[in-house]
Design an enzyme around this catalytic site. Structure first.
Site, mmCIF file in Angstrom:
data_model
loop_
_atom_site.group_PDB
_atom_site.id
_atom_site.type_symbol
_atom_site.label_atom_id
_atom_site.label_comp_id
_atom_site.label_asym_id
_atom_site.label_seq_id
_atom_site.Cartn_x
_atom_site.Cartn_y
_atom_site.Cartn_z
ATOM 1 N N HIS B 72 -7.194 -0.119 -8.237
ATOM 2 C CA HIS B 72 -6.563 -0.809 -9.364
ATOM 3 C C HIS B 72 -6.341 -2.299 -9.064
ATOM 4 C CE1 HIS B 72 -2.674 -2.031 -11.375
ATOM 5 N NE2 HIS B 72 -3.470 -1.837 -12.409
ATOM 6 N N GLU B 75 -9.464 -4.016 -9.651
ATOM 7 C CA GLU B 75 -9.685 -4.150 -11.097
ATOM 8 C C GLU B 75 -9.013 -5.433 -11.627
ATOM 9 O OE1 GLU B 75 -7.405 -3.387 -14.703
ATOM 10 O OE2 GLU B 75 -7.515 -1.383 -13.775
#
Lengths: 440, 470
Positions: B72, B75
């Protein structure tokens, strides 16, 4: 009880939906009047065999009678809980058998019904929907069951920092006006509601003088005219009067609700503008640059991208039926929230004093004019946009003129509006948490 | 599901379509590029809009131990500079074109998307292809963005006792598989995520042979194919991409129970989750049976638990059964009961168990099952109204080891499930020795705060969406 998705773009966009709607898409809207005299907007779309129907009753929970806070919310929750001789289970079974979908919700400004039904059994679906709108049973056992759910929701929100911040802000701005409290009501007010209160709420809020309807899908104007007469002919012609407009009280201060949680949740704002205001579009463009939802906004750049103080910071023009505000939100750890708030105040002041650059204005225009047609991308979305437009008294051709209005705004306009309408001295903060180092 | 997706796709070194449009209604076509990138095109010409998505077969469950949250974190960092774009350029260009963009991370995948006017597709492809291979991270990016994800964790988890409860409960469910570790990461590990960890993940997983391109909207498949060949086709495959193999769960030998107390809780509830099989390529029957079981038990106001516990006895204000079969590896089947006022959690749990036991005796109400199947059929019609959702359906399924054929046959598989198959699935799965039961409770002893009538919790109507967005 739905979990909110945190997509930075959507958070602001959803709020914006209420007012800055439709524009330059290939949407062929027909304004029709049913044999019974009900106006409806229609977009025919025969490629998928279903219709999306959007219904609004203007006024919504703001029409709660004095001392009956939560009546309209509870009443709306009971519309699908039985009609005539059908109890809640019969009604649900019948709806499920037709694979129709009816969603009922209330907000401060409207009761909304979103219906989807298949072409193959449309008349049966409409008969069910009609009964739920015109002849809800309000059976005692259904009332108790739904009341229990509402009370559970209220309890669930009592310690939710986001909900707490929303309530604190509303109360500060609007006091005793319906906008000043949660439309669900309180444990006490909801507990005290009687069946008579719900019947009265139904009469007050669901009448033909506040009805707006739109449809998109596999249906012709004649069929739609017949359907809306079936749905609404038996409603009372006139409902309760709309409450007075209200001026929000922004005192320029910082108001803290102490709550033991790691991250402080903040709402902030100042007075806003209505769509009818000649400066509305200039302010709308200013807000895109200020905190309008993208990563590119000044607030996102300064608070998140440069300093890492938050996951998201947004601002938007909240143009509601009875009040206008220019508000925003942010959340930061207790030991960093003071810095986040200070940056927000600085940015507000800076934009007020020096406005935006020509490049920023151009970027905001390109964004808004490009984004507008993309909203019209499905039967459901188009029907929702049209119903909201009607409720805000917007003409059909707004869809075609809206982008021109945005293009017509000049740099002088936006920077004048920044000077005249942005007011850092009125910028008011509400904080829920254990913020450290706040000066006032 | 343990299919060697990366390798399988790489072996398809063809640029010819290997599946044609599935049916007249479902305008889906698919092909693979020479470098192994899979492409799916979904046509919808009602509005001049396109959704462009790139899915990586890499999520939080593919992380190395010790750096939880790095999938994440990366990301987020993918919105920083590349060799060719300055930080924030992609989002800026999308916004200037009136579009929207975002990204999300789940256990099994990470996905990036833009929604723009259809004629901007080439530009989106160029920028997305660029950041697949040219990411450039500075130390300042790392420090600032790490603060951002920690604030994101505060928003999603630390500020919500219900979210903390779900996180702890999931950790109790999976002893060995990384599904037990939160997507956003454990806070103490997030605090030490660094540039190396992010780039290691990037180099290992971000490559065309580990990616799926989904383009949905007002486009022609041939044109998309040409563009994809020209833009994404130039990117080199990662020859070192390994098969996706994760640690599997040991035999569960005892029921697990936990009590989570927090002074912020105002609406207590009980949540039970049983280990359950997931959808597998060419083998979706068990998952279909469990999907229908969830609908029968707790999917609507007419479902069994709702009827017995909310209508008949008013033991609960809310009940639900939930199953998400779309996972790469073993998943869960969950029940939730939010008791009515005055009903204790243990009484609520007992009532729930007794009701499930009664369901096992009563068997299935055939009319109820027929209604559910009718609704599922109609859902396919309604689904065509949202091409973005369709894009997500295909992208996530392919990233989780399913095939286009699996996605397209799923509605038929659901229709074909029999009552016997549902009851058999129920007998297999609804076993407390393979479950975790959690109580979320008010911490009476803890100091209260000054807001007099306080307490909170989101009685998850369904287990909170298992993905985290940028």
């Amino acid at each position: 009880m739905k979990m909110t998705a945190f997509t930075r773009v959507l958070t602001a966009g959803v709020v914006a939906l209420g007012f800055a709607l439709p524009a330059a898409a290939k949407v062929d809207v027909q304004e029709i009047t049913s044999p019974g005299g009900i106006n409806v907007w229609l977009v025919e779309e025969h490629s998928i065999p279903f219709t999306a129907l959007e219904i609004r009753f203007k006024g919504g929970a703001s029409l709660d009678a004095p001392g009956k806070r939560g009546a309209i919310n509870l009443m709306t929750g009971l519309l699908e809980e039985g009609t005539g001789d059908m109890d809640a289970r019969d009604f649900t079974r019948a709806t499920e058998s037709l694979a129709a979908s009816f969603r009922y919700s209330s907000s401060d400004d409207a009761i909304s019904i979103s219906a989807k039904f298949l072409t193959e059994n449309r008349d049966q679906a409409i008969a069910l929907l009609r009964d739920s709108i015109v002849a809800p049973a309000f059976n005692d056992n259904a009332i108790e069951r739904v009341r229990g759910q509402v009370l559970s929701n209220i309890r669930s929100d009592v310690n939710d920092p986001n909900a707490m911040a929303g309530r604190a802000m509303a109360e500060m701005l609007y006091g005793d006006h319906p906008y000043g409290s949660d439309e669900s009501g309180t444990i006490e007010s909801v507990t005290a509601l009687t069946r008579d209160d719900l019947v009265a709420a139904h009469k007050a809020a669901m009448a033909r003088d506040r009805l707006y309807v739109s449809a998109v899908g596999d249906i012709t104007p004649d069929e739609l005219g017949r359907i809306v007469d079936t749905l609404f002919a038996d409603l009372p012609a006139k409902g309760a009067p709309m409450p007075d407009k209200v001026t929000p009280r922004f005192d320029g201060g910082t108001h803290v609700t102490d709550f033991d949680t790691p991250q402080s949740v903040v709402r902030f704002g100042q007075p806003g503008l209505a769509l009818e205001d000649p400066d509305f579009f200039a302010a709308y463009l200013l807000n895109v640059t200020l905190g309008g939802g993208g990563f590119e906004s000044r607030l996102m750049q300064e608070v998140r991208e440069k300093r890492g103080l938050t996951y998201g910071v947004y601002s938007y023009l909240a143009d509601r039926a009875l009040s206008q505000a220019w508000v925003g939100s942010v959340a930061s750890a207790n030991d960093r929230v003071a810095e986040a708030m200070s940056v927000i105040k600085d940015e507000w002041t800076k934009m007020h004093e020096t406005g935006v650059t020509p490049e920023e204005l151009q970027d905001a225009k390109t964004y808004l004019t490009g984004e507008y047609p993309l909203r019209f991308d499905g039967n459901g979305p188009i029907a929702r946009i049209m119903a909201n437009m009607q409720m805000m008294d917007m003409p059909v051709d707004y869809i075609n003129t809206r982008n021109d209005k945005i293009e017509a705004v000049t740099l002088d306009d936006v920077n004048r509006v920044a000077r005249e309408r942005m007011d850092p001295d009125k910028l008011t903060f509400v904080v829920v948490g254990r913020p450290q180092g706040l000066s006032n | 599901m343990r299919k060697l997706i990366g390798a399988a796709v790489a072996a398809f070194a063809l640029s010819l379509p290997f599946t044609g449009p599935a049916s007249a209604d479902d305008k889906v076509s698919s092909f693979a590029l020479d470098n192994g990138m899979q492409v799916v095109v979904i046509e919808d010409h009602r509005a001049p809009v396109v959704v462009h998505m790139v899915w990586y077969r890499a999520g939080s469950a593919d992380e190395t131990p010790g750096v939880s949250g790095v999938a994440h974190f990366l990301e987020h960092l993918m919105f920083k500079a590349t060799e060719n774009m300055e930080a924030g350029h992609l989002s800026k260009v999308v916004a200037q074109n009136g579009g929207s963009d975002n990204a999300f991370t789940s256990f099994d995948y990470t996905a990036y998307f833009q929604r723009v006017a259809a004629d901007r597709l080439p530009l989106m492809m160029q920028m997305e292809a660029d950041r697949m291979v040219n990411l450039k991270l500075t130390p300042e990016d790392i420090a600032t963005e790490r603060d951002v994800i920690i604030e994101e964790r505060n928003v999603r988890v630390e500020n919500s006792p219900a979210a903390l409860f779900r996180e702890q409960k999931r950790a109790a469910q999976y002893l060995n598989h990384r599904y037990g570790i939160p997507i956003i990461g454990w806070r103490h590990e997030m605090e030490h995520l660094d540039r190396k960890a992010a780039l290691d993940f990037y180099k290992q997983f971000y490559a065309p042979n580990n990616a799926i391109l989904v383009v949905a909207g007002d486009v022609q498949p041939d044109a998309v194919h040409e563009l994809a060949k020209e833009i994404y086709g130039k990117l080199p495959a990662n020859p070192d991409l390994k098969p996706r193999a994760r640690p599997s769960e040991p035999r569960q030998m005892a029921e697990r129970r936990m009590i989570f107390r927090d002074p912020r809780v105002t609406q207590p509830y009980v949540s039970r989750s049983y280990m359950a099989p997931e959808r597998n390529p060419g083998d979706q029957k068990d998952a279909a049976a469990l999907t229908l079981l969830a609908s029968l038990l707790g999917g609507s106001p007419t479902a069994y638990l709702n009827q017995k516990l909310q209508y008949d006895s008013q033991t609960a204000v809310y009940t639900s059964a939930f199953y998400d079969g779309q996972n790469l590896d073993e998943t869960t089947f969950s029940l939730i009961i939010v008791p009515s006022e005055g009903v204790s959690l243990s009484d609520a749990e007992e009532a729930m168990d007794a009701t499930v036991a009664q369901f096992m005796k009563d068997g299935i109400d055939s009319e109820e099952l027929a209604r559910i199947k009718t609704q599922l059929k109609a859902a396919e019609i309604y689904a065509r109204d949202d091409v973005g959702d369709l894009a997500e359906r295909y992208g996530s399924a392919l990233a989780q080891g399913l095939t286009i054929e699996d996605v397209q046959s799923w509605p038929e598989v659901l229709q074909s499930v029999t009552e016997d198959e549902i009851m058999a699935a129920a007998r297999d799965v609804l076993n407390r020795d393979r479950a975790v039961t959690g109580y979320l409770m008010i911490d009476e002893k803890a100091p209260t705060h000054e807001t007099s009538d306080a307490p909170e919790v989101t009685p998850a109507s369904q287990p909170a969406s298992q993905k985290v967005t940028q």
